[in-house]
Scaffold this motif. Structure first.
Motif, PDB file in Angstrom:
ATOM      1  N   SER A 120       0.831  -1.215   0.000  1.00 29.70           N
ATOM      2  CA  SER A 120       0.000   0.000   0.000  1.00 29.70           C
ATOM      3  C   SER A 120       0.857   1.253   0.000  1.00 29.70           C
ATOM      4  O   SER A 120       0.493   2.261  -0.625  1.00 29.70           O
ATOM      5  CB  SER A 120      -0.942  -0.007   1.211  1.00 29.70           C
ATOM      6  OG  SER A 120      -0.214   0.116   2.432  1.00 29.70           O
ATOM      7  N   ILE A 121       2.007   1.217   0.669  1.00 28.22           N
ATOM      8  CA  ILE A 121       2.921   2.371   0.665  1.00 28.22           C
ATOM      9  C   ILE A 121       3.465   2.597  -0.738  1.00 28.22           C
ATOM     10  O   ILE A 121       3.540   3.733  -1.220  1.00 28.22           O
ATOM     11  CB  ILE A 121       4.077   2.152   1.673  1.00 28.22           C
ATOM     12  CG1 ILE A 121       3.541   2.195   3.096  1.00 28.22           C
ATOM     13  CG2 ILE A 121       5.171   3.220   1.491  1.00 28.22           C
ATOM     14  CD1 ILE A 121       4.557   1.788   4.155  1.00 28.22           C
ATOM     15  N   ILE A 122       3.838   1.521  -1.398  1.00 28.90           N
ATOM     16  CA  ILE A 122       4.382   1.638  -2.758  1.00 28.90           C
ATOM     17  C   ILE A 122       3.306   2.113  -3.732  1.00 28.90           C
ATOM     18  O   ILE A 122       3.570   2.926  -4.629  1.00 28.90           O
ATOM     19  CB  ILE A 122       4.978   0.290  -3.209  1.00 28.90           C
ATOM     20  CG1 ILE A 122       6.220  -0.033  -2.360  1.00 28.90           C
ATOM     21  CG2 ILE A 122       5.346   0.319  -4.689  1.00 28.90           C
ATOM     22  CD1 ILE A 122       6.766  -1.426  -2.544  1.00 28.90           C
ATOM     23  N   GLU A 123       2.079   1.648  -3.535  1.00 26.93           N
ATOM     24  CA  GLU A 123       0.996   1.988  -4.467  1.00 26.93           C
ATOM     25  C   GLU A 123       0.609   3.465  -4.426  1.00 26.93           C
ATOM     26  O   GLU A 123       0.102   3.993  -5.422  1.00 26.93           O
ATOM     27  CB  GLU A 123      -0.230   1.125  -4.158  1.00 26.93           C
ATOM     28  CG  GLU A 123      -0.065  -0.325  -4.622  1.00 26.93           C
ATOM     29  CD  GLU A 123      -1.144  -1.241  -4.069  1.00 26.93           C
ATOM     30  OE1 GLU A 123      -2.052  -0.715  -3.369  1.00 26.93           O
ATOM     31  OE2 GLU A 123      -1.079  -2.457  -4.311  1.00 26.93           O
ATOM     32  N   VAL A 124       0.827   4.140  -3.278  1.00 28.43           N
ATOM     33  CA  VAL A 124       0.409   5.552  -3.184  1.00 28.43           C
ATOM     34  C   VAL A 124       1.486   6.523  -3.670  1.00 28.43           C
ATOM     35  O   VAL A 124       1.262   7.728  -3.704  1.00 28.43           O
ATOM     36  CB  VAL A 124       0.012   5.931  -1.731  1.00 28.43           C
ATOM     37  CG1 VAL A 124      -1.153   5.085  -1.263  1.00 28.43           C
ATOM     38  CG2 VAL A 124       1.206   5.810  -0.776  1.00 28.43           C
ATOM     39  N   ILE A 125       2.634   6.015  -4.065  1.00 29.74           N
ATOM     40  CA  ILE A 125       3.704   6.897  -4.558  1.00 29.74           C
ATOM     41  C   ILE A 125       3.255   7.575  -5.850  1.00 29.74           C
ATOM     42  O   ILE A 125       2.748   6.914  -6.760  1.00 29.74           O
ATOM     43  CB  ILE A 125       5.010   6.104  -4.788  1.00 29.74           C
ATOM     44  CG1 ILE A 125       5.542   5.560  -3.459  1.00 29.74           C
ATOM     45  CG2 ILE A 125       6.076   6.978  -5.458  1.00 29.74           C
ATOM     46  CD1 ILE A 125       6.719   4.609  -3.606  1.00 29.74           C
ATOM     47  N   ASP A 126       3.437   8.860  -5.907  1.00 27.57           N
ATOM     48  CA  ASP A 126       3.049   9.644  -7.085  1.00 27.57           C
ATOM     49  C   ASP A 126       4.082   9.440  -8.196  1.00 27.57           C
ATOM     50  O   ASP A 126       5.217   9.908  -8.109  1.00 27.57           O
ATOM     51  CB  ASP A 126       2.960  11.124  -6.706  1.00 27.57           C
ATOM     52  CG  ASP A 126       2.553  11.996  -7.891  1.00 27.57           C
ATOM     53  OD1 ASP A 126       2.190  11.437  -8.944  1.00 27.57           O
ATOM     54  OD2 ASP A 126       2.610  13.238  -7.754  1.00 27.57           O
ATOM     55  N   ASN A 231       4.821   8.910   2.383  1.00 26.42           N
ATOM     56  CA  ASN A 231       4.039   7.870   1.731  1.00 26.42           C
ATOM     57  C   ASN A 231       3.374   6.933   2.722  1.00 26.42           C
ATOM     58  O   ASN A 231       2.298   6.378   2.428  1.00 26.42           O
ATOM     59  CB  ASN A 231       4.926   7.098   0.747  1.00 26.42           C
ATOM     60  CG  ASN A 231       5.260   7.925  -0.489  1.00 26.42           C
ATOM     61  OD1 ASN A 231       4.410   8.188  -1.321  1.00 26.42           O
ATOM     62  ND2 ASN A 231       6.509   8.368  -0.577  1.00 26.42           N
ATOM     63  N   THR A 232       3.952   6.767   3.897  1.00 25.77           N
ATOM     64  CA  THR A 232       3.301   5.985   4.953  1.00 25.77           C
ATOM     65  C   THR A 232       2.019   6.685   5.399  1.00 25.77           C
ATOM     66  O   THR A 232       0.966   6.060   5.544  1.00 25.77           O
ATOM     67  CB  THR A 232       4.246   5.811   6.156  1.00 25.77           C
ATOM     68  OG1 THR A 232       5.407   5.094   5.740  1.00 25.77           O
ATOM     69  CG2 THR A 232       3.565   5.020   7.266  1.00 25.77           C
ATOM     70  N   LYS A 233       2.123   7.991   5.602  1.00 20.01           N
ATOM     71  CA  LYS A 233       0.950   8.779   5.996  1.00 20.01           C
ATOM     72  C   LYS A 233      -0.116   8.752   4.899  1.00 20.01           C
ATOM     73  O   LYS A 233      -1.315   8.605   5.168  1.00 20.01           O
ATOM     74  CB  LYS A 233       1.377  10.219   6.288  1.00 20.01           C
ATOM     75  CG  LYS A 233       0.249  11.103   6.784  1.00 20.01           C
ATOM     76  CD  LYS A 233       0.766  12.508   7.095  1.00 20.01           C
ATOM     77  CE  LYS A 233      -0.371  13.402   7.590  1.00 20.01           C
ATOM     78  NZ  LYS A 233       0.122  14.783   7.889  1.00 20.01           N
ATOM     79  N   LYS A 234       0.321   8.868   3.660  1.00 20.44           N
ATOM     80  CA  LYS A 234      -0.585   8.862   2.514  1.00 20.44           C
ATOM     81  C   LYS A 234      -1.326   7.536   2.400  1.00 20.44           C
ATOM     82  O   LYS A 234      -2.476   7.475   1.968  1.00 20.44           O
ATOM     83  CB  LYS A 234       0.222   9.137   1.243  1.00 20.44           C
ATOM     84  CG  LYS A 234      -0.593   9.572   0.044  1.00 20.44           C
ATOM     85  CD  LYS A 234       0.365   9.972  -1.075  1.00 20.44           C
ATOM     86  CE  LYS A 234      -0.398  10.304  -2.363  1.00 20.44           C
ATOM     87  NZ  LYS A 234       0.547  10.634  -3.460  1.00 20.44           N
ATOM     88  N   ALA A 235      -0.650   6.448   2.808  1.00 23.95           N
ATOM     89  CA  ALA A 235      -1.251   5.111   2.748  1.00 23.95           C
ATOM     90  C   ALA A 235      -2.188   4.853   3.929  1.00 23.95           C
ATOM     91  O   ALA A 235      -2.836   3.801   3.988  1.00 23.95           O
ATOM     92  CB  ALA A 235      -0.161   4.048   2.704  1.00 23.95           C
ATOM     93  N   GLY A 236      -2.223   5.798   4.869  1.00 24.89           N
ATOM     94  CA  GLY A 236      -3.126   5.663   6.017  1.00 24.89           C
ATOM     95  C   GLY A 236      -2.641   4.696   7.076  1.00 24.89           C
ATOM     96  O   GLY A 236      -3.426   4.187   7.887  1.00 24.89           O
ATOM     97  N   ILE A 237      -1.334   4.453   7.115  1.00 29.11           N
ATOM     98  CA  ILE A 237      -0.766   3.533   8.107  1.00 29.11           C
ATOM     99  C   ILE A 237      -0.399   4.320   9.362  1.00 29.11           C
ATOM    100  O   ILE A 237       0.333   5.313   9.291  1.00 29.11           O
ATOM    101  CB  ILE A 237       0.465   2.806   7.525  1.00 29.11           C
ATOM    102  CG1 ILE A 237       0.018   1.930   6.354  1.00 29.11           C
ATOM    103  CG2 ILE A 237       1.173   1.974   8.587  1.00 29.11           C
ATOM    104  CD1 ILE A 237       1.151   1.322   5.561  1.00 29.11           C
ATOM    105  N   GLN A 238      -0.888   3.867  10.514  1.00 26.76           N
ATOM    106  CA  GLN A 238      -0.729   4.612  11.760  1.00 26.76           C
ATOM    107  C   GLN A 238       0.550   4.249  12.531  1.00 26.76           C
ATOM    108  O   GLN A 238       0.893   4.903  13.499  1.00 26.76           O
ATOM    109  CB  GLN A 238      -1.940   4.362  12.675  1.00 26.76           C
ATOM    110  CG  GLN A 238      -3.273   4.752  12.034  1.00 26.76           C
ATOM    111  CD  GLN A 238      -3.341   6.232  11.671  1.00 26.76           C
ATOM    112  OE1 GLN A 238      -2.923   7.087  12.442  1.00 26.76           O
ATOM    113  NE2 GLN A 238      -3.858   6.525  10.477  1.00 26.76           N
TER     114      GLN A 238
END
Length: 298
Positions: A120-126, A231-238
């Motif tokens: 999920s972190i990799i997928e949200v990378i712009d 990108n961790t924040k963007k992926a919604g990981i707490q």
């Protein structure tokens, strides 16, 4: 023999003989300097050769008031290393810290990401900017090869041996090791190298460095942390995530999927197997599976 001259010699020993990084040397020297300052404050008349266990215990007791168990343990370890050096060089016959015990320190288990969280972190990378392709390659390499941040930053174009399936990694103390690199990690590095980096203008000093910033220079540790955090924040990981988390996740996932601990040790570049054994505590179900699979009384 005076303290400052001895400290300078010890510093050279750590750099030349032990091959330690400047950060490690600074920490070692800082601990000894604290002892020297305390001796000056208490007007204790002793040299590195004549100081005894009683004085060192008094210093540790005094310093311990402001330190937690981990810091106390590190301080004692630093002192032990210094006096081991003096014994090694025949300046002393004994190490006055030999009978001083470090406080018990609980081993903190590192945070890890699940495979889904890594994806999920990799997928949200712009990927709409050249830096996006670079950032994807960076995270794929951190997780795919289990690298330390310093090892990633210093990775060179000439360290990529894709046909053989390896990269050459320079670790702590400039020790080198070959680390296997999966086809998918190679794929994303090739995209960055062949489609993005080739159009950049590296500064002369960094022509062989793989990952570059917009100005053609080597990336900093802070920049890697920023890439991971954003990108961790963007992926919604707490979870509290750092670049090192990908290294922990690399080792944990290998172990969970049946990899040998010794092989993981070699890939991570750990000198001692006991350092790698921390990952045994992360997933005890793996131990149960090993027992049920291999023990004759299953």
């Amino acid at each position: 023999m005076n303290w400052q001259k001895t400290l300078k010699d010890y510093q050279a020993y750590l750099r030349l003989e032990r091959g330690l990084s400047e950060n490690s040397i600074i920490n070692y020297i800082y601990d000894i300097q604290k002892l020297i300052n305390w001796l000056a404050d208490t007007s204790a008349q002793c040299s590195p050769v004549t100081i005894n266990q009683e004085l060192i215990q008094q210093f540790i007791y005094n310093a311990a008031k402001d330190l937690n168990a981990t810091s106390q343990s590190r301080l004692i370890s630093g002192l032990k290393g210094f006096f081991d050096y003096l014994v090694f060089e025949d300046y002393r016959k004994d190490n006055p810290t030999d009978l001083i015990e470090s406080p018990k320190v609980g081993r903190k288990l590192p945070d890890t990401l699940s495979e889904e969280e890594v994806n999920s972190i990799i997928e949200v990378i712009d990927l709409s900017s050249p830096q996006g392709e670079r950032n994807r390659a960076i995270i794929e390499t951190l997780y795919g090869c289990g690298l330390r941040v310093s090892e990633l930053l210093n990775l060179k174009l000439s360290d990529l041996f894709f046909e053989e399936g390896y990269i050459l990694v320079t670790g702590k103390g400039d020790k080198q090791r070959f680390v296997p690199i999966a086809p998918i990690t190679q794929h994303y590095i090739k995209i960055y190298r062949d489609e993005i980096r080739i159009h950049e203008n590296p500064k002369p000093l960094f022509k062989n460095i793989l990952f570059l910033n917009r100005r053609g220079a080597q990336l900093t540790r802070a920049m890697i942390f920023t890439i991971v955090k954003q990108n961790t924040k963007k992926a919604g990981i707490q979870k509290t995530i750092s670049p090192h988390t990908f290294r922990h996740s690399f080792a944990t996932h290998l172990l969970q999927n049946g990899a040998d601990l010794r092989a993981i040790q070699l890939m991570l570049g750990h000198e001692s197997i006991t350092t790698t054994e921390i990952y045994m505590h992360l997933d005890r179900t793996h131990l149960t599976e090993v027992m049920n699979t291999y023990h004759p009384r299953k």
